[in-house]
Design a protein around this motif. Structure first.
Motif, PDB file in Angstrom:
ATOM      1  N   PRO A 265       6.799  14.286  -7.647  1.00 52.29           N
ATOM      2  CA  PRO A 265       5.354  14.547  -7.712  1.00 52.29           C
ATOM      3  C   PRO A 265       4.543  13.824  -6.640  1.00 52.29           C
ATOM      4  CG  PRO A 265       6.230  14.154  -9.902  1.00 52.29           C
ATOM      5  CD  PRO A 265       7.325  13.809  -8.934  1.00 52.29           C
ATOM      6  N   ALA A 266       5.081  12.714  -6.136  1.00 53.99           N
ATOM      7  CA  ALA A 266       4.370  11.946  -5.109  1.00 53.99           C
ATOM      8  C   ALA A 266       4.176  12.737  -3.820  1.00 53.99           C
ATOM      9  CB  ALA A 266       5.120  10.653  -4.807  1.00 53.99           C
ATOM     10  N   LEU A 267       4.854  13.877  -3.695  1.00 55.49           N
ATOM     11  CA  LEU A 267       4.636  14.726  -2.520  1.00 55.49           C
ATOM     12  C   LEU A 267       3.220  15.296  -2.501  1.00 55.49           C
ATOM     13  CD1 LEU A 267       8.021  16.693  -2.506  1.00 55.49           C
ATOM     14  CD2 LEU A 267       7.266  15.001  -0.804  1.00 55.49           C
ATOM     15  N   ALA A 268       2.574  15.316  -3.642  1.00 59.88           N
ATOM     16  CA  ALA A 268       1.186  15.790  -3.748  1.00 59.88           C
ATOM     17  C   ALA A 268       0.347  14.707  -4.406  1.00 59.88           C
ATOM     18  CB  ALA A 268       1.127  17.092  -4.545  1.00 59.88           C
ATOM     19  N   PRO A 269       0.117  13.581  -3.728  1.00 56.16           N
ATOM     20  CA  PRO A 269      -0.514  12.419  -4.370  1.00 56.16           C
ATOM     21  C   PRO A 269      -1.905  12.690  -4.922  1.00 56.16           C
ATOM     22  CG  PRO A 269      -0.483  12.179  -1.981  1.00 56.16           C
ATOM     23  CD  PRO A 269       0.406  13.344  -2.302  1.00 56.16           C
ATOM     24  N   ASN A 270      -2.658  13.586  -4.307  1.00 55.72           N
ATOM     25  CA  ASN A 270      -4.020  13.829  -4.772  1.00 55.72           C
ATOM     26  C   ASN A 270      -4.060  14.519  -6.128  1.00 55.72           C
ATOM     27  OD1 ASN A 270      -6.928  13.808  -4.391  1.00 55.72           O
ATOM     28  ND2 ASN A 270      -6.769  16.017  -4.068  1.00 55.72           N
ATOM     29  N   LEU A 271      -3.046  15.306  -6.434  1.00 54.39           N
ATOM     30  CA  LEU A 271      -3.013  16.061  -7.682  1.00 54.39           C
ATOM     31  C   LEU A 271      -2.147  15.417  -8.753  1.00 54.39           C
ATOM     32  CD1 LEU A 271      -2.841  19.674  -6.240  1.00 54.39           C
ATOM     33  CD2 LEU A 271      -4.687  18.731  -7.635  1.00 54.39           C
ATOM     34  N   THR A 272      -1.359  14.440  -8.374  1.00 53.45           N
ATOM     35  CA  THR A 272      -0.441  13.842  -9.350  1.00 53.45           C
ATOM     36  C   THR A 272      -0.666  12.347  -9.560  1.00 53.45           C
ATOM     37  OG1 THR A 272       1.226  13.460  -7.619  1.00 53.45           O
ATOM     38  CG2 THR A 272       1.340  15.541  -8.820  1.00 53.45           C
ATOM     39  N   SER A 273      -1.710  11.798  -8.907  1.00 54.97           N
ATOM     40  CA  SER A 273      -1.968  10.358  -9.037  1.00 54.97           C
ATOM     41  C   SER A 273      -3.393  10.081  -9.491  1.00 54.97           C
ATOM     42  CB  SER A 273      -1.713   9.653  -7.690  1.00 54.97           C
ATOM     43  OG  SER A 273      -0.378   9.854  -7.273  1.00 54.97           O
ATOM     44  N   GLY A 274      -3.922  10.976 -10.308  1.00 52.69           N
ATOM     45  CA  GLY A 274      -5.259  10.756 -10.859  1.00 52.69           C
ATOM     46  C   GLY A 274      -6.391  11.151  -9.948  1.00 52.69           C
ATOM     47  N   GLY A 275      -6.067  11.745  -8.760  1.00 49.19           N
ATOM     48  CA  GLY A 275      -7.112  12.254  -7.890  1.00 49.19           C
ATOM     49  C   GLY A 275      -7.875  11.198  -7.118  1.00 49.19           C
ATOM     50  N   MET A 276      -7.380   9.957  -7.017  1.00 44.63           N
ATOM     51  CA  MET A 276      -8.157   8.915  -6.349  1.00 44.63           C
ATOM     52  C   MET A 276      -8.257   9.133  -4.854  1.00 44.63           C
ATOM     53  SD  MET A 276      -9.369   7.206  -8.706  1.00 44.63           S
ATOM     54  CE  MET A 276     -10.114   5.894  -7.766  1.00 44.63           C
ATOM     55  N   GLY A 277      -7.443  10.035  -4.310  1.00 43.54           N
ATOM     56  CA  GLY A 277      -7.613  10.389  -2.898  1.00 43.54           C
ATOM     57  C   GLY A 277      -8.306  11.709  -2.768  1.00 43.54           C
ATOM     58  N   GLY A 278      -9.003  12.117  -3.799  1.00 40.72           N
ATOM     59  CA  GLY A 278      -9.508  13.475  -3.920  1.00 40.72           C
ATOM     60  C   GLY A 278     -10.518  13.876  -2.878  1.00 40.72           C
ATOM     61  N   MET A 279     -10.607  15.180  -2.659  1.00 41.06           N
ATOM     62  CA  MET A 279     -11.496  15.722  -1.656  1.00 41.06           C
ATOM     63  C   MET A 279     -12.950  15.542  -2.038  1.00 41.06           C
ATOM     64  SD  MET A 279      -9.352  19.183  -0.939  1.00 41.06           S
ATOM     65  CE  MET A 279     -10.299  19.835   0.423  1.00 41.06           C
ATOM     66  N   SER A 280     -13.275  15.747  -3.292  1.00 40.08           N
ATOM     67  CA  SER A 280     -14.678  15.646  -3.657  1.00 40.08           C
ATOM     68  C   SER A 280     -15.162  14.201  -3.668  1.00 40.08           C
ATOM     69  CB  SER A 280     -14.926  16.282  -5.016  1.00 40.08           C
ATOM     70  OG  SER A 280     -14.241  15.600  -6.034  1.00 40.08           O
ATOM     71  N   GLY A 281     -14.245  13.257  -3.547  1.00 36.08           N
ATOM     72  CA  GLY A 281     -14.649  11.860  -3.449  1.00 36.08           C
ATOM     73  C   GLY A 281     -15.420  11.568  -2.188  1.00 36.08           C
ATOM     74  N   LEU A 282     -15.490  12.504  -1.263  1.00 41.11           N
ATOM     75  CA  LEU A 282     -16.253  12.278  -0.051  1.00 41.11           C
ATOM     76  C   LEU A 282     -17.721  12.071  -0.346  1.00 41.11           C
ATOM     77  CD1 LEU A 282     -14.513  14.919   2.186  1.00 41.11           C
ATOM     78  CD2 LEU A 282     -14.392  12.448   2.434  1.00 41.11           C
ATOM     79  N   GLY A 283     -18.152  12.572  -1.486  1.00 39.34           N
ATOM     80  CA  GLY A 283     -19.549  12.350  -1.837  1.00 39.34           C
ATOM     81  C   GLY A 283     -19.871  10.881  -2.035  1.00 39.34           C
ATOM     82  N   GLY A 284     -18.835  10.042  -2.256  1.00 44.84           N
ATOM     83  CA  GLY A 284     -19.084   8.632  -2.456  1.00 44.84           C
ATOM     84  C   GLY A 284     -18.719   7.792  -1.255  1.00 44.84           C
ATOM     85  N   MET A 285     -18.624   8.412  -0.074  1.00 40.27           N
ATOM     86  CA  MET A 285     -18.266   7.657   1.106  1.00 40.27           C
ATOM     87  C   MET A 285     -19.361   6.683   1.494  1.00 40.27           C
ATOM     88  SD  MET A 285     -16.324  10.174   3.758  1.00 40.27           S
ATOM     89  CE  MET A 285     -16.120   8.795   4.876  1.00 40.27           C
ATOM     90  N   HIS A 286     -18.939   5.543   1.975  1.00 38.04           N
ATOM     91  CA  HIS A 286     -19.867   4.563   2.509  1.00 38.04           C
ATOM     92  C   HIS A 286     -19.494   4.344   3.959  1.00 38.04           C
ATOM     93  CE1 HIS A 286     -21.277   3.770  -1.561  1.00 38.04           C
ATOM     94  NE2 HIS A 286     -20.013   3.671  -1.925  1.00 38.04           N
TER      95      HIS A 286
END
Length: 261
Positions: free
Chosen positions: A238-259
């Motif tokens: 599952p680690a081959l898709a870390p964004n979907l299998t690791s709780g989404g902490m590298g998620g795409m929509s997280g860009l809204g919280g970029m500093h």
């Protein structure tokens, strides 16, 4: 200095806006790629932030492979090449910026899937790998890639464009073909994480190789086979898709919280 050397030098100068924009985008990503916050909700601020960063990413990844086409187009422009090539580049990038809207919708969905259940995330990752693999092996991919690799027909079309927006329209039209060629590869960011620099470099390398290497069509097919392999392997790793299998902490929509900065 030989005639060939002079031609290369002139071509590089005329396609400068394309290459400079790509280089600046890569520098920005390298400096700010680690400044992403955790996933956020689907708000207007998040959308604007996402589309902004997505546009920078696409400029970094797609423009280097477009330089030969820009070079060919520059030869059809007889005067004021620099501002007209800037317009061509802007038109191209605007198409990929618009693609950030559906990408954001996918991003929000990916974060929700990732936080819901690990098994569901793995299944979605497998589906994304499979979609990319099938498209990479399709006739539509071949047709779009052929236009990107040998755009002589497009140059004839662009020569018929008139008016002050001619060069902007030419860039947007070519951008649309590149989007048709590479959209499925961009889906993989939902699996890898949008600010995953290794994923950016890897996918950008595939895109450039498809467009510029003599065996570009074989590269596209190899990428398709590799993606189909990942569609199966992700169930065991599952680690081959870390964004979907690791709780989404590298998620795409997280860009809204970029500093940034």
């Amino acid at each position: 200095m030989t005639r060939t050397a002079v031609t290369v030098r002139r071509t590089g100068r005329h396609t400068g806006p394309v290459l400079v924009t790509a280089a600046a985008a890569w520098v920005w990503l390298a400096l700010h790629g680690g400044g992403m916050g955790s996933p956020t909700t689907a708000g207007a601020g998040d959308l604007l932030a996402f589309v902004g960063v997505w546009t920078v990413m696409m400029a970094a990844m797609m423009l280097p492979g477009t330089a030969p086409v820009a070079s060919l187009y520059a030869r059809t422009v007889t005067a004021h090449r620099a501002p007209r090539m800037i317009a061509f580049t802007v038109g191209y990038v605007l198409v990929w910026a618009a693609a950030g809207l559906p990408a954001y919708a996918l991003a929000v969905s990916a974060d929700r899937v990732a936080t819901a259940h690990a098994t569901t995330g793995t299944a979605v990752a497998s589906a994304l790998f499979a979609v990319n693999g099938v498209y990479q092996l399709s006739n539509l991919k071949d047709r779009c890639l052929a236009k990107c690799r040998s755009p002589i027909g497009l140059m004839l079309r662009y020569a018929s464009y008139r008016g002050p927006t001619r060069h902007l329209r030419a860039g947007a039209h070519h951008g649309a073909y590149c989007l048709g060629c590479c959209w499925s590869l961009m889906l993989l960011f939902a699996a890898f994480g949008v600010m995953n620099l290794w994923a950016m470099v890897g996918l950008a390398t595939v895109v450039a190789a498809e467009k510029r290497m003599p065996g570009g069509f074989l590269v596209a097919r190899a990428a398709g086979v590799a993606s189909l392999t990942l569609a199966v392997a992700v169930f065991w790793v599952p680690a081959l898709a870390p964004n979907l299998t690791s709780g989404g902490m590298g998620g795409m929509s997280g860009l809204g919280g970029m500093h940034v900065g």
